[in-house]
Write a protein that holds these residues in place. Structure first.
Motif, PDB file in Angstrom:
ATOM      1  N   ALA A 135     -17.830 -29.461  11.854  1.00 19.80           N
ATOM      2  CA  ALA A 135     -17.707 -30.840  12.323  1.00 19.80           C
ATOM      3  C   ALA A 135     -18.590 -31.048  13.557  1.00 19.80           C
ATOM      4  O   ALA A 135     -18.653 -30.192  14.435  1.00 19.80           O
ATOM      5  CB  ALA A 135     -16.255 -31.153  12.650  1.00 19.80           C
ATOM      6  N   SER A 136     -19.261 -32.176  13.589  1.00 15.57           N
ATOM      7  CA  SER A 136     -20.134 -32.473  14.722  1.00 15.57           C
ATOM      8  C   SER A 136     -19.320 -33.019  15.888  1.00 15.57           C
ATOM      9  O   SER A 136     -18.607 -34.025  15.755  1.00 15.57           O
ATOM     10  CB  SER A 136     -21.201 -33.502  14.316  1.00 15.57           C
ATOM     11  N   ALA A 137     -19.429 -32.358  17.024  1.00 12.89           N
ATOM     12  CA  ALA A 137     -18.703 -32.809  18.217  1.00 12.89           C
ATOM     13  C   ALA A 137     -19.305 -34.099  18.765  1.00 12.89           C
ATOM     14  O   ALA A 137     -18.664 -34.815  19.527  1.00 12.89           O
ATOM     15  CB  ALA A 137     -18.733 -31.717  19.284  1.00 12.89           C
ATOM     16  N   ARG A 138     -20.545 -34.387  18.369  1.00 11.85           N
ATOM     17  CA  ARG A 138     -21.220 -35.573  18.902  1.00 11.85           C
ATOM     18  C   ARG A 138     -20.933 -36.831  18.099  1.00 11.85           C
ATOM     19  O   ARG A 138     -21.188 -37.928  18.569  1.00 11.85           O
ATOM     20  CB  ARG A 138     -22.743 -35.329  18.937  1.00 11.85           C
ATOM     21  N   TRP A 139     -20.411 -36.686  16.869  1.00  5.98           N
ATOM     22  CA  TRP A 139     -20.221 -37.872  16.031  1.00  5.98           C
ATOM     23  C   TRP A 139     -19.018 -38.674  16.493  1.00  5.98           C
ATOM     24  O   TRP A 139     -17.957 -38.127  16.792  1.00  5.98           O
ATOM     25  CB  TRP A 139     -20.036 -37.465  14.569  1.00  5.98           C
ATOM     26  N   ARG A 140     -19.206 -39.991  16.555  1.00  2.00           N
ATOM     27  CA  ARG A 140     -18.119 -40.902  16.910  1.00  2.00           C
ATOM     28  C   ARG A 140     -18.099 -42.056  15.917  1.00  2.00           C
ATOM     29  O   ARG A 140     -19.162 -42.543  15.515  1.00  2.00           O
ATOM     30  CB  ARG A 140     -18.306 -41.463  18.327  1.00  2.00           C
ATOM     31  N   PRO A 141     -16.920 -42.517  15.505  1.00  5.51           N
ATOM     32  CA  PRO A 141     -16.862 -43.630  14.554  1.00  5.51           C
ATOM     33  C   PRO A 141     -17.296 -44.940  15.192  1.00  5.51           C
ATOM     34  O   PRO A 141     -17.148 -45.136  16.406  1.00  5.51           O
ATOM     35  CB  PRO A 141     -15.380 -43.680  14.170  1.00  5.51           C
ATOM     36  N   ASP A 142     -17.834 -45.809  14.372  1.00  6.70           N
ATOM     37  CA  ASP A 142     -18.126 -47.169  14.798  1.00  6.70           C
ATOM     38  C   ASP A 142     -16.813 -47.795  15.291  1.00  6.70           C
ATOM     39  O   ASP A 142     -15.768 -47.647  14.645  1.00  6.70           O
ATOM     40  CB  ASP A 142     -18.675 -47.943  13.591  1.00  6.70           C
ATOM     41  N   PRO A 143     -16.827 -48.469  16.428  1.00  9.59           N
ATOM     42  CA  PRO A 143     -15.578 -49.079  16.923  1.00  9.59           C
ATOM     43  C   PRO A 143     -14.915 -49.990  15.899  1.00  9.59           C
ATOM     44  O   PRO A 143     -13.677 -50.053  15.832  1.00  9.59           O
ATOM     45  CB  PRO A 143     -16.043 -49.867  18.152  1.00  9.59           C
TER      46      PRO A 143
END
Length: 404
Positions: free
Chosen positions: A224-232
């Motif tokens: 899993a990528s620690a940098r990925w964040r979901p679109d708000p």
């Protein structure tokens, strides 16, 4: 140890290859990836050495092209074979340049014969990596043929025919390219090679009649990528109500029945919150209950869903199973019907839906099936089991043993 990893396919082929490369690098080895140009961004993200094979997979997916023909027909066709074009000479040259000094060369099936021919030329150990079970066995027919059911006694023979046919169809053009390069003629370079099965043994246990050169490692998953964040907006949709039903068909091209299929799915799922991605989202308007999104990592999204409606590509099948979320299979072609049947037989999916005979009532029945306690508990149980498997580590160990 230098290991050259060769593939030619879509994202579903690139991700496991990159996952294995990262595992090799973490273990102190030198991985090199040779793949279709679409893998360039993914390999660059992980700072891996990359060499592009000639060709464009998108061209093979356009309407009327070989992959699109197979999707339209639901199986491999004579046209999809005849119209599949490779630049054999360029492939051999690219692989040979990248693999110079390699101890091991790993090839996935589409480019496997080219990769293993190069392995023989440079004295490297040859390995075939398969995302689906293809080695001949009495237990089942070759998975690439779909959900083929013949008398058990014929399964192994059919597997041998498929094994032979793959090389027979490209032998002339590969050897012509080798002659142009001043290389000797080769017989089937994959015969007798070490085979690594990159799928979960929980999903398909190794048959007892497979020889010792075939081993199943578990799926090769990217961390899993620690940098990925979901679109708000996506996070807000997920937070706003009950877990949604995911609908997505990966990199599958649209076909003539895509619109009726999506109409049937959305009608059958009416009253449920839905997330659409990829080709499933084409020309579908978002609404209060329907969220349309681009790429979202499966390992992040699937556990947050109530059910996964998908095409049963090998990667998506494993991600759905590992998430502990039940599946509603909608297989289109090739190995997808095989995986769909496996998921259903394991008790974690509804009976497969036929994308060429869309029926809202069948969608409603499938949803009711996967919402039962029995299916949900079984999915959660197997999800924990599959998530604990470390296919990359097992594959790295197998390659280390081979080179040692």
């Amino acid at each position: 140890m230098k290991v050259t990893l060769v593939s030619y396919g879509s994202l579903g082929d690139d991700v496991p290859l990159v996952a294995l490369a990262l595992g090799l690098r973490d273990a102190g080895h030198q991985p090199v990836i040779v793949a279709e140009q679409g893998a360039r961004a993914l390999t660059a993200e992980h700072a891996l050495e990359f060499h592009a094979l000639a060709g464009d997979i998108a061209e093979l997916m356009r309407p009327g092209a070989p992959i699109a023909q197979a999707v339209e027909a639901g199986r491999l066709t004579l046209g999809s074979f005849k119209n599949y074009r490779r630049d054999d000479r360029a492939w051999l040259e690219t692989i040979a340049a990248a693999a110079a000094g390699s101890d091991v060369v790993v090839g996935m099936p589409v480019a496997g014969c080219h990769a293993l021919a190069v392995a023989a030329d440079i004295g490297a150990r040859p390995v075939i990596a398969e995302l689906q079970p293809l080695a001949p066995t009495r237990a089942f027919a070759p998975s690439g043929l779909g959900d083929v059911r013949v008398p058990r006694a014929l399964n192994r023979m059919l597997g041998r025919v498929v094994d032979h046919a793959g090389w027979a169809m490209m032998a002339r053009s590969v050897n012509r390219a080798r002659r142009e390069l001043g290389l000797p003629r080769t017989s089937n370079p994959t015969r007798g090679a070490r085979r690594l099965g990159a799928w979960s043994p929980t999903l398909v246990p190794p048959p007892d009649d497979w020889p010792a050169n075939v081993s199943v490692t578990g799926a090769w998953r990217l961390p899993a990528s620690a940098r990925w964040r979901p679109d708000p907006a996506l996070q807000a949709f997920l937070d706003a109500g009950e877990p949604p039903v995911y609908v997505g068909f990966g990199s599958m091209p649209s076909f003539s029945g895509t619109r009726p299929l999506m109409d049937a799915l959305l009608t059958g799922l009416a009253g449920r919150r839905v997330i659409l991605t990829g080709s499933a989202a084409e020309r579908v308007a978002a609404s209060e209950d329907v969220f349309v999104t681009g790429f979202v990592p499966h390992d992040w999204l699937f556990p947050r869903c109530a059910a996964i409606v998908h095409h049963c590509g090998a990667g998506t099948t494993h991600a759905a199973l590992a998430s502990g979320t039940p599946s509603i299979p909608v297989p289109f072609t090739l190995d997808q019907p095989f995986w769909a049947r496996r998921l259903h037989d394991l008790g974690v999916a509804s009976p497969p839906l036929d994308p060429r005979r869309p029926d809202p009532d069948a969608v409603r029945a499938a949803l009711a099936h996967v919402r039962t306690d029995r299916v949900r508990e079984r999915a959660a149980d197997l999800g924990r089991q599959v998530a604990a498997e470390d296919g990359v580590r097992a594959a790295v160990s197998a390659l280390e043993d081979l080179s040692g």
